[in-house]
Design an enzyme around this catalytic site. Structure first.
Site, short mmCIF file in Angstrom:
data_model
loop_
_atom_site.label_atom_id
_atom_site.label_comp_id
_atom_site.label_asym_id
_atom_site.label_seq_id
_atom_site.Cartn_x
_atom_site.Cartn_y
_atom_site.Cartn_z
N HIS A 145 0.84 -1.21 0.00
CA HIS A 145 0.00 0.00 0.00
C HIS A 145 0.88 1.26 0.00
O HIS A 145 0.71 2.16 -0.82
CB HIS A 145 -0.92 0.03 1.23
CG HIS A 145 -1.53 1.39 1.44
ND1 HIS A 145 -2.65 1.82 0.76
CD2 HIS A 145 -1.14 2.44 2.21
CE1 HIS A 145 -2.94 3.07 1.12
NE2 HIS A 145 -2.04 3.48 2.00
N HIS A 150 1.50 5.08 -2.59
CA HIS A 150 1.89 6.46 -2.27
C HIS A 150 3.12 6.98 -3.00
O HIS A 150 3.20 8.17 -3.32
CB HIS A 150 2.18 6.58 -0.76
CG HIS A 150 0.96 6.62 0.09
ND1 HIS A 150 0.15 7.74 0.21
CD2 HIS A 150 0.40 5.67 0.87
CE1 HIS A 150 -0.85 7.47 1.04
NE2 HIS A 150 -0.73 6.23 1.45
N GLU A 191 -5.34 9.69 0.10
CA GLU A 191 -5.75 8.27 0.09
C GLU A 191 -6.83 7.99 -0.97
O GLU A 191 -6.76 6.94 -1.63
CB GLU A 191 -6.26 7.87 1.47
CG GLU A 191 -5.21 7.84 2.57
CD GLU A 191 -4.12 6.77 2.37
OE1 GLU A 191 -3.20 6.72 3.19
OE2 GLU A 191 -4.18 5.97 1.41
N SER A 210 -3.93 1.30 -4.82
CA SER A 210 -3.36 0.03 -4.32
C SER A 210 -4.46 -0.99 -4.04
O SER A 210 -4.18 -2.07 -3.51
CB SER A 210 -2.57 0.28 -3.03
OG SER A 210 -3.42 0.84 -2.04
N1 HBI Z 1 1.51 6.33 10.05
N2 HBI Z 1 3.05 4.96 8.96
C1 HBI Z 1 1.94 5.74 8.91
N3 HBI Z 1 1.29 5.90 7.74
C2 HBI Z 1 0.17 6.67 7.66
O1 HBI Z 1 -0.41 6.82 6.57
C3 HBI Z 1 -0.29 7.31 8.82
C4 HBI Z 1 0.41 7.13 10.01
N4 HBI Z 1 -0.02 7.73 11.13
C5 HBI Z 1 -1.14 8.64 11.17
C6 HBI Z 1 -1.87 8.69 9.88
N5 HBI Z 1 -1.42 8.10 8.78
C7 HBI Z 1 -3.17 9.42 9.77
O2 HBI Z 1 -3.66 9.79 11.03
C8 HBI Z 1 -3.05 10.66 8.90
O3 HBI Z 1 -4.35 11.16 8.65
C9 HBI Z 1 -2.25 11.70 9.58
FE FE Z 2 -1.85 5.34 2.95
#
Ligand code: HBI
Ligand code: FE
Length: 296
Positions: A145, A150, A191, A210
């Protein structure tokens, strides 16, 4: 916010997890203070590499006519899908393109740390890959994913700048107790965002790109509402985390996305706080909606 993320944010596992939810995967004990870790490439098994290849090939077969051109042009930068790429190799190419790099993390990390990494043009990529029985769906983001969904768009200069601006905004939002509004912005753009192009609607959101089923669904299904991007309206709109989206927001260009989020969000947060919340799937009277794409 999912219980998994909740537990990571508070550091303490919640007393109970929702059905299907369980303690966060990934080896957090190995993570540094900023939650990054080394990618143990030698630890991947032949099953892991084969699964990555199957996921990559299944998704890549259906991009034409559904994924935005910028994504299609950049997927090759991930390298041949014969095995899970070495993050350092991808980072070398990415840094040359937009001065971003990818860093390995054990999984979802606290918002503050997530925003901080984005603000430094570092994209956190989960190290582990799903199990074969999770081929069609995995609860938490895994390496497929994060990497496939991304990273290709981070090769696009405008989107790359938007992602860093998002991280900077996130660090400010934490102090303004507005993380929920920013989480919606992330959800409905990074997303699950759609973009209107000369050839018609296309997907640019990683959660769509994804996903084997949601890519076609988001563009051609008659069920969801596809609403013109409007920052305040978007921040008022709830989202669903465990089913296809019933609302998608459509931008005209990545420039529009970057420009809309350049100014300080404080006044926008105030308006959103005083306005009613909008349920996913709802359509407001005066807003523009986009019809599904008729596929040949
Ligand atoms: N941590 N590794 C990772 N990947 C993410 O997409 C991610 C996260 N922590 C918080 C988060 N996304 C969401 O709360 C976002 O909306 C900030
Ligand atoms: Fe994501």
């Amino acid at each position: 916010m999912s219980a998994i993320l909740e537990s990571i944010n508070t550091g303490a596992p919640p007393a109970t997890y929702g059905e299907g939810e369980r303690p966060p995967r990934g080896d957090y004990a190995r993570a540094r203070a900023d939650y990054t870790c080394e990618q143990r490439h030698d630890a991947y098994t032949a099953v892991d590499h084969a699964l990555y290849r199957r996921l990559h090939e299944r998704q890549s077969r259906q991009l034409e006519g559904l994924a935005c051109r910028e994504f299609i042009n950049a997927v090759a930068q991930l390298g041949e899908p014969a095995q899970i790429p070495r993050f350092d190799d991808v980072s070398e190419r990415l840094y040359r393109a937009t001065q971003w790099q990818i860093v390995a993390v054990p999984g979802l990390i606290p918002e503050e740390n997530f925003f901080s990494l984005l603000s430094q043009r570092k994209f956190p990529v989960t190290e582990w890959i799903r199990k074969p029985e999770e081929f069609d769906y995995v609860v938490e983001p895994d390496v497929f994913h994060d990497l496939y969904g991304h990273v290709p768009l981070l090769f696009n200069p405008v989107f790359a700048d938007y992602m860093q601006a998002y991280g900077v905004g996130g660090l400010k939002a934490s102090r303004l107790e507005a993380c929920e509004y920013l989480a919606r912005l992330y959800w409905y753009t990074v997303e699950f965002g759609l973009i209107d192009t000369r050839e018609g609607l296309r997907a640019y959101g990683a959660g769509i790109l994804s996903s084997a089923g949601e890519l076609r669904h988001s563009i051609t299904s008659r069920d969801p509402q596809r609403v013109a991007f409007d920052l305040q309206r978007l921040m008022r709109t709830r989202y669903k985390i465990d089913s296809y989206q019933t609302t998608y927001f459509v931008i005209e260009s990545f420039d529009q996305l970057f420009d809309a989020t350049a100014p300080d969000f404080t006044p926008v947060y105030a308006e959103v706080r005083n306005a009613s919340t909008i349920e996913a799937g709802a359509v407001l009277d005066d807003e523009r909606v986009f019809p599904p794409l008729q596929m040949p």
